[in-house]
Design a protein around this motif. Structure first.
Motif, PDB file in Angstrom:
ATOM      1  N   ARG A 292       2.803   2.869  -5.653  1.00 42.33           N
ATOM      2  CA  ARG A 292       2.128   2.309  -4.474  1.00 42.33           C
ATOM      3  C   ARG A 292       2.163   3.291  -3.311  1.00 42.33           C
ATOM      4  NH1 ARG A 292       3.954  -0.236  -0.057  1.00 42.33           N
ATOM      5  NH2 ARG A 292       6.079  -0.395  -0.870  1.00 42.33           N
ATOM      6  N   ILE A 293       3.296   3.962  -3.121  1.00 44.41           N
ATOM      7  CA  ILE A 293       3.420   4.916  -2.025  1.00 44.41           C
ATOM      8  C   ILE A 293       2.542   6.139  -2.284  1.00 44.41           C
ATOM      9  CG2 ILE A 293       4.999   6.497  -0.874  1.00 44.41           C
ATOM     10  CD1 ILE A 293       5.229   3.602   0.051  1.00 44.41           C
ATOM     11  N   ALA A 294       2.442   6.569  -3.524  1.00 44.08           N
ATOM     12  CA  ALA A 294       1.569   7.702  -3.844  1.00 44.08           C
ATOM     13  C   ALA A 294       0.130   7.381  -3.455  1.00 44.08           C
ATOM     14  CB  ALA A 294       1.664   8.038  -5.332  1.00 44.08           C
ATOM     15  N   LEU A 295      -0.313   6.174  -3.762  1.00 43.01           N
ATOM     16  CA  LEU A 295      -1.674   5.778  -3.380  1.00 43.01           C
ATOM     17  C   LEU A 295      -1.808   5.707  -1.866  1.00 43.01           C
ATOM     18  CD1 LEU A 295      -4.512   4.861  -4.038  1.00 43.01           C
ATOM     19  CD2 LEU A 295      -3.625   2.541  -4.420  1.00 43.01           C
ATOM     20  N   GLY A 325      -9.868   4.034  -5.716  1.00 44.51           N
ATOM     21  CA  GLY A 325      -9.780   2.882  -6.612  1.00 44.51           C
ATOM     22  C   GLY A 325      -9.496   3.248  -8.056  1.00 44.51           C
ATOM     23  N   ALA A 326      -9.661   4.529  -8.382  1.00 43.99           N
ATOM     24  CA  ALA A 326      -9.378   4.964  -9.749  1.00 43.99           C
ATOM     25  C   ALA A 326      -7.886   5.158  -9.988  1.00 43.99           C
ATOM     26  CB  ALA A 326     -10.120   6.272 -10.035  1.00 43.99           C
ATOM     27  N   PHE A 327      -7.101   5.243  -8.915  1.00 46.93           N
ATOM     28  CA  PHE A 327      -5.677   5.558  -9.064  1.00 46.93           C
ATOM     29  C   PHE A 327      -4.931   4.563  -9.947  1.00 46.93           C
ATOM     30  CE2 PHE A 327      -1.238   5.170  -7.998  1.00 46.93           C
ATOM     31  CZ  PHE A 327      -0.788   6.481  -7.897  1.00 46.93           C
ATOM     32  N   PRO A 328      -5.046   3.244  -9.711  1.00 49.74           N
ATOM     33  CA  PRO A 328      -4.240   2.313 -10.522  1.00 49.74           C
ATOM     34  C   PRO A 328      -4.504   2.444 -12.013  1.00 49.74           C
ATOM     35  CG  PRO A 328      -5.129   1.196  -8.591  1.00 49.74           C
ATOM     36  CD  PRO A 328      -5.798   2.535  -8.652  1.00 49.74           C
ATOM     37  N   ASP A 329      -5.755   2.633 -12.394  1.00 49.88           N
ATOM     38  CA  ASP A 329      -6.082   2.732 -13.817  1.00 49.88           C
ATOM     39  C   ASP A 329      -5.558   4.035 -14.408  1.00 49.88           C
ATOM     40  OD1 ASP A 329      -7.414   1.641 -16.171  1.00 49.88           O
ATOM     41  OD2 ASP A 329      -8.810   3.311 -15.951  1.00 49.88           O
TER      42      ASP A 329
END
Length: 491
Positions: A292-295, A325-329
């Motif tokens: 979460r912090i990286a995002l 928005g691509a980060f979580p995936d």
């Protein structure tokens, strides 16, 4: 012969606003305590010459080698969520850049080499303990296969630095693909210097993302590239139980390397809320918070790049949000794939994620050692009678219940038990830099000038996936009176 560094400096060719030119401050009596000879050769340097008194003087900042263009880099940053418009290298000086044997441009930086214009009343020095910690952990991360800055050398200065008490001074020679951070972009964004942001972005693309040269939307693609690398990096951290401890935006590398090993630590018992850093009082950078912090950090980078996306701000924001928005995936795919490998699954089936999560939940509830549970699971894969993984659980029945389902699942895979064990041991380390071991070698060096424990620990951690029976004790978790509950920044 004289020590020669084949410098080819590009960052210092950027405008003066990017850095301050400053030479290292000479020290009294430099003494080399560790040279990474293999890395020296990789960088095109002569390790024998670096081990001479002249080499020690260069690695301590007492002598500036020919071709160096010493600078302290400017950057800003969010520190624990609070923005500081000017930080910069307060105790580090970039000597220059070399092209290594693989054609990769690498920074050579002295950390602890004296005050700079960014020191903010600090002495610009480093104590021996933090230098040894960074040397140990970043080289361990490299051996684990995680993108990281490297340590070329550690030198004691013959002087003391004053922290809570007088401590031996030291200098670390750090090697990185670059030292450009999210905070570097923030430095210019807060000053509304769009030209500098563009120059920095172009420099980063040429240096770290050359495949984007000629791209129709290079700055959009740059953000996407950094997002992908950071998502993969943090997934790799979690898979070995690593906690960075201070994920400020000025410690978030644009190249995708792990940088700045301050109050970092590896977990012993598995706890998603684990925090070691003494300055992280609210748990902002706890183990499970790191994705979460990286995002969050990447969102700050996106804000800096918005002026390069186009003149229509709303459209630029929409485009940035789509990229972020691509980060979580990306993270989830890398993390889940890594977890499947850790439990010996080579294919993906419905229910795998739940099976893995149930193991993690049981580990947390039973205070199972993170590293040893996964390593011993490989033994259990090769021999159903092996119970070392089971022994990690306070309630062994919790493991038994899960292991029954796991064996049913692995039975659906084509690999033999021996093949599965080999594959699992290749991703589940036996040895990590356990906090109590790191602290013990630091105390031996600081209190007794004894570097033999340091040398042995570095040697063991260089082969983390090998059993090394003669060094089996290094795999043991700490006894209750050995536990390290807090780690410190060292500045």
């Amino acid at each position: 012969m004289t020590v020669h560094f084949p410098f080819q400096n590009s960052y210092s060719a950027l405008p003066d606003s990017f850095f301050a030119r400053v030479a290292p401050t000479p020290v009294a009596a430099p003494r080399l305590i560790k040279l990474n000879r293999a890395l020296a050769v990789q960088l095109g340097l002569d390790p024998d010459l670096l081990e001479t008194p002249e080499g020690a003087e260069i690695l301590a900042g007492k002598r500036v080698p020919e071709g160096a263009d010493p600078i302290a880099m400017a950057y800003a940053g969010h520190q624990f969520g609070q923005f500081v418009p000017q930080l910069g290298d307060g105790r580090a000086i970039l000597l220059g850049e070399v092209i290594d044997k693989d054609g990769v441009r690498r920074d050579i930086q002295l950390k602890g080499s004296g005050p700079t214009p960014f020191s903010r009343r600090g002495d610009g020095r480093a104590a021996l303990g933090p230098v040894l910690r960074e040397y140990i952990v970043c080289e361990a991360m490299f051996a684990l296969g995680i993108p990281t800055t490297r340590s070329l050398a550690a030198v004691v200065t013959g002087e003391h630095v004053i922290r809570e008490t007088a401590l031996p001074g030291a200098v670390l020679t750090r090697v990185a693909s670059s030292h450009i951070r999210v905070g570097t972009f923030q430095f210019f964004a807060v000053r509304r210097d769009t030209d500098a942001i563009r120059q920095l972005a172009d420099h980063v693309i040429a240096r770290h993302y050359p495949e984007l040269l000629g791209n129709e939307r290079p700055y959009h693609a740059l953000l996407a590239g950094v997002v992908a690398r950071q998502a993969d990096l943090v997934a790799r951290w979690l898979l070995v139980g690593f906690i960075h401890g201070v994920m400020n935006t000025d410690n978030c590398s644009i190249s995708g390397e792990t940088i700045d090993y301050g109050p970092c630590a590896f977990m012993d018992t598995y706890d998603p809320a684990q925090v070691f850093s003494s300055i992280d009082e609210m748990g902002r950078y706890a183990y499970a918070n790191q994705p979460r912090i990286a995002l969050w950090n990447l969102t700050r980078l996106a804000e800096c790049l918005l002026p390069l996306f186009g003149e229509e701000q709303e459209k630029a924001i929409e485009q940035a949000q789509e990229i972020l928005g691509a980060f979580p995936d990306i993270f989830s795919k890398a993390y889940q794939a890594g977890l499947r490998r850790k439990i010996g699954l080579f294919t993906e089936r419905d229910g795998d994620d739940a099976l893995i999560q149930d193991l993690l939940d049981a580990m947390a509830k039973n205070q199972a050692d993170f590293t040893l549970t996964f390593r011993r699971l490989g033994d259990a894969a090769g021999d159903p009678a092996a119970d070392d993984a089971r022994a990690q659980f306070m309630d062994p029945a919790a493991f038994d219940e899960w292991a029954k389902r796991w064996r049913e699942r692995t039975a659906l895979e084509p690999q033999t038990a021996a093949e599965r064990r080999t594959a699992m041991n290749a991703v589940n380390p036996m040895f990590i830099p356990r906090n109590h071991r790191v602290e013990a070698v630091i105390q031996a060096a600081v209190n007794n000038d004894d570097y033999a424990p340091f040398e042995e620990l570095v040697k063991v951690l260089a082969k983390p996936y090998e059993d090394q029976p003669e060094h089996a004790a290094y795999a043991d978790p700490p006894l209750p009176d050995q536990r390290v509950l807090q780690t410190f920044c060292g500045t």
